[in-house]
Each structure stands twice: as structure tokens, then as C-alpha cells.
Write an enzyme that holds these catalytic residues in place. Structure first.
Site, PDB file in Angstrom:
ATOM      1  N   CYS A 138      -3.995   0.575  -2.654  1.00 30.33           N
ATOM      2  CA  CYS A 138      -3.939  -0.518  -1.869  1.00 30.33           C
ATOM      3  C   CYS A 138      -2.836  -1.464  -2.401  1.00 30.33           C
ATOM      4  CB  CYS A 138      -5.062  -1.459  -1.977  1.00 30.33           C
ATOM      5  SG  CYS A 138      -6.306  -0.508  -0.979  1.00 30.33           S
ATOM      6  N   ASN A 197       0.994  -1.508  -0.155  1.00 31.32           N
ATOM      7  CA  ASN A 197       0.064  -0.068   0.128  1.00 31.32           C
ATOM      8  C   ASN A 197       1.001   1.212   0.101  1.00 31.32           C
ATOM      9  OD1 ASN A 197       0.551  -0.919   2.589  1.00 31.32           O
ATOM     10  ND2 ASN A 197      -0.950   0.148   3.640  1.00 31.32           N
ATOM     11  N   VAL A 198       0.496   2.359  -0.923  1.00 30.24           N
ATOM     12  CA  VAL A 198       1.223   3.471  -0.985  1.00 30.24           C
ATOM     13  C   VAL A 198       0.202   4.458  -0.598  1.00 30.24           C
ATOM     14  CG1 VAL A 198       2.528   4.907  -2.324  1.00 30.24           C
ATOM     15  CG2 VAL A 198       2.595   2.814  -2.607  1.00 30.24           C
ATOM     16  N   GLU A 199       0.379   5.229   0.566  1.00 29.57           N
ATOM     17  CA  GLU A 199      -0.450   6.227   0.911  1.00 29.57           C
ATOM     18  C   GLU A 199      -0.079   7.772   0.821  1.00 29.57           C
ATOM     19  OE1 GLU A 199      -1.043   5.520   5.361  1.00 29.57           O
ATOM     20  OE2 GLU A 199      -2.369   3.820   4.813  1.00 29.57           O
ATOM     21  N   GLU A 244      -3.002  -4.609  -3.165  1.00 27.86           N
ATOM     22  CA  GLU A 244      -3.566  -5.610  -4.159  1.00 27.86           C
ATOM     23  C   GLU A 244      -3.612  -4.777  -5.430  1.00 27.86           C
ATOM     24  OE1 GLU A 244      -4.773  -4.715  -1.012  1.00 27.86           O
ATOM     25  OE2 GLU A 244      -5.787  -6.328  -0.441  1.00 27.86           O
ATOM     26  N   SER A 282      -2.915  13.473   0.844  1.00 25.14           N
ATOM     27  CA  SER A 282      -4.135  13.738   0.462  1.00 25.14           C
ATOM     28  C   SER A 282      -4.682  12.289   0.300  1.00 25.14           C
ATOM     29  CB  SER A 282      -4.113  14.175  -1.069  1.00 25.14           C
ATOM     30  OG  SER A 282      -5.444  14.336  -1.475  1.00 25.14           O
ATOM     31  N   CYS A 336     -10.572  -3.339  -4.434  1.00 24.95           N
ATOM     32  CA  CYS A 336      -9.499  -4.150  -4.794  1.00 24.95           C
ATOM     33  C   CYS A 336     -10.197  -5.331  -5.336  1.00 24.95           C
ATOM     34  CB  CYS A 336      -8.479  -4.613  -3.660  1.00 24.95           C
ATOM     35  SG  CYS A 336      -7.338  -3.211  -3.408  1.00 24.95           S
TER      36      CYS A 336
HETATM   37 ZN   LIG Z   1      -7.884  -2.293  -1.507  1.00 24.67          ZN
END
Ligand SMILES: [Zn+2]
Length: 151
Positions: free
Chosen positions: A66, A55-57, A68, A60, A103
């Protein structure tokens, strides 16, 4: 120790173990400074290539992606669109967590009959299919069904 159900992806126990391990390795690279909820994914394609994602947050929040979807987009970018299985990893020990709704829909774009291994940090897993995760789904074929004519 595996809690099994439904479809096998036709992978050997060793291949499944490798896929599960790679999902947890990908989880180590998660960029999750806001949720502190790390997720990793490892995707086994038709030809045996494994693509990973984490996951890459983002500051913003709606722009977060996610693990997946990151893995699937990685595979598609490299020309792979047929998938046999995906392992999904979190840090939750108490239960096998399932992918979010977004996802599941992205997985479904590439078929309903492939396998998803929901895993725990101890590398145990539960086996499901995309169709079980997203029943009664909307997919690419639905776009080509007969429609009433517009006015
Ligand atoms: Zn997801």
C-alpha cells in the site's frame, strides 16, 4: 474545505494543503494494473521532511504494498521515525476513505497521537488520529509487559 475532528498535527493550513497535494501527486505514480485503484500517501516527519508513497501491485497479488506503508518504509529507510501527519489520497470522490488494517497497524508502530488526513480528489480532507483509526491497539510497549513464566 475541511471536515475537521480530533487532533491537529500542529501544521499550518498551508502545510496541510501541501501535504494533501503531495499525496495526490504520489497517487499519479501508483502501479495498480490489477485493482485500478490508485492510492498515494505523503508523510510529514518531525523535522518537516515529506516522504511519499504509492501503492505498488504485483502479479502475485499478496505481494502488493500500500501507499501508506511505502511512505513509512521510505521515511524509516532515510532515518526518520517520528511522524506528525500523513495525507492519504484515492480517486474516490464520494467519501473519505481510510487506510487498510495492515497500514493502520504499521502507522501505530510509530505512535497513536499523530494525524492522518483522509482526502478526496478535490483536496478536501477529514482529520483523524492514528489512535482513532486503530483503537485498543497492540503496540511496541505491549511486548515489555509482565508475563507469566512459561513451563
Ligand atoms: Zn494498506
Amino acid at each position: 474545505m475541511a471536515e475537521k475532528s480530533a487532533a491537529s498535527a500542529g501544521l499550518t493550513d498551508e502545510q496541510i494543503h501541501e501535504l494533501v497535494q503531495k499525496s495526490h501527486q504520489a497517487k499519479q505514480r501508483a502501479y495498480a494494473p490489477y485493482s485500478n485503484f490508485r492510492v498515494g500517501a505523503a508523510l510529514h516527519t518531525e523535522d518537516g521532511t515529506i516522504f511519499t508513497g504509492c501503492n505498488v501491485e504485483n502479479a502475485s497479488y499478496p505481494l502488493c504494498c500500500c501507499a501508506e506503508r511505502t511512505a513509512i518504509f521510505n521515511a524509516v529507510t532515510e532515518g526518520c521515525r517520528t511522524f506528525r501527519a500523513m495525507a492519504v489520497a484515492t480517486d474516490v470522490e464520494s467519501e473519505f476513505l481510510a487506510p487498510c488494517g495492515s497500514c493502520r497497524q504499521v502507522m501505530r508502530e510509530f505512535g497513536t497521537d499523530w494525524t492522518v488526513y483522509l482526502t478526496k480528489p478535490d483536496l478536501s480532507y477529514r482529520t483523524m488520529t492514528v489512535g482513532e483509526l486503530l483503537p485498543c491497539s497492540f503496540g511496541p510497549d505491549d511486548l515489555n509487559k509482565p508475563k507469566v513464566k512459561g513451563q
